[in-house]
Enzyme design. Structure first.
Site, short mmCIF file in Angstrom:
data_model
loop_
_atom_site.label_atom_id
_atom_site.label_comp_id
_atom_site.label_asym_id
_atom_site.label_seq_id
_atom_site.Cartn_x
_atom_site.Cartn_y
_atom_site.Cartn_z
N ASP A 24 31.06 22.36 -14.86
CA ASP A 24 31.74 21.09 -14.66
C ASP A 24 33.12 21.19 -15.32
O ASP A 24 33.40 22.14 -16.06
CB ASP A 24 30.89 19.98 -15.30
N ASP A 26 35.66 17.93 -16.35
CA ASP A 26 35.88 16.88 -17.35
C ASP A 26 34.66 16.73 -18.26
O ASP A 26 33.52 16.64 -17.79
CB ASP A 26 36.15 15.54 -16.66
#
Length: 250
Positions: A24, A26
């Protein structure tokens, strides 16, 4: 037996000969910021990921809710596969993006609601988001509005996130992205390892756990992952081990 919801153990060192790594963005590689465009990205992050991908024989992909164009901007220097918009668009996979009807009308409705309520509106290439971090008292109202919007625009579905709610193309998901990626070279036959911080990542963390690999939860919260790291700087330090600690600014 490890209780996954109380996972506290740091993940083992990556096995570059057998692991396929999915990250991922953020809250995992970079800290969450008050605004999506206010994040602080280490200067060498993209180049460091490219170097790590080389050690993994190319088996590294970014899987994010961000728009693909934003990922490409923030991770300049990394030219590997990317999946954006929660699985609705990708780079390097030869897939057509999911583009439901009514995107512009949906975005206009969400933008108007945000302006009326003093929320942060985030346009996305294939959807839109409403951030209520500055007005947490509006969480229930914002989520209810998003649910009604999904009924009016059936090509989209609600995605809850940290202090935010999004409308994403129906059928897009991070676990679905992992399933597609792991059927392709160079990911096929390797152990899936996924790292993420948000509720949007839990299906992908669970998918990795269920398919012979493991998940790494970043930050607090219940999780399906076996392992946990406290913050993005710890994630970057973990990723830097195969490269040397000065791979990027951790």
């Amino acid at each position: 037996m490890r209780d996954p919801f109380g996972a506290t153990e740091a993940p083992p060192a990556l096995d570059t000969a057998q692991d396929a790594l999915f990250l991922d963005f953020d809250g995992c590689l970079v800290e969450i910021a008050p605004r999506p465009d206010a994040i602080c990205v280490p200067d060498r992050l993209g180049l460091g990921l490219a170097a790590l991908a080389a050690r993994l024989d190319g088996a590294l992909a970014i899987v994010s809710g961000r728009s693909l164009r934003e990922l490409e901007h923030y991770l300049a220097g990394f030219d590997g596969p990317m999946v954006g918009s929660h699985g609705a668009e990708s780079r390097g996979l030869g897939e057509a993006p999911l583009r439901p009807e009514g995107l512009l009308a949906l975005q206009a409705e969400l933008a108007e609601f945000a302006a009326q309520k003093g929320l942060l509106y985030e346009p996305k290439s294939l959807g839109a988001g409403l951030h209520f971090r500055a007005r947490p008292e509006l969480q229930a109202e914002t989520e209810a509005f998003a649910a009604r919007a999904a009924l009016r625009f059936p090509g989209f579905e609600v995605q809850l996130a940290k202090m935010a709610v999004e409308l994403r193309p129906r059928g897009a998901s991070k676990d679905g992205a992992l399933a597609r990626l792991t059927r392709r070279a160079p990911f096929a036959g390797r152990r899936p390892v996924y790292a993420g911080d948000d509720v949007t990542d839990e299906p992908a963390l669970a998918w990795a756990e269920a398919h012979g690999g493991y998940g790494v939860k970043v930050g607090p919260g219940d999780t399906a992952a076996s392992y946990r790291l406290g913050a993005p700087d710890q994630v970057r330090a973990w990723l830097a081990r195969p490269l040397g600690e000065d791979a990027w600014d951790v």
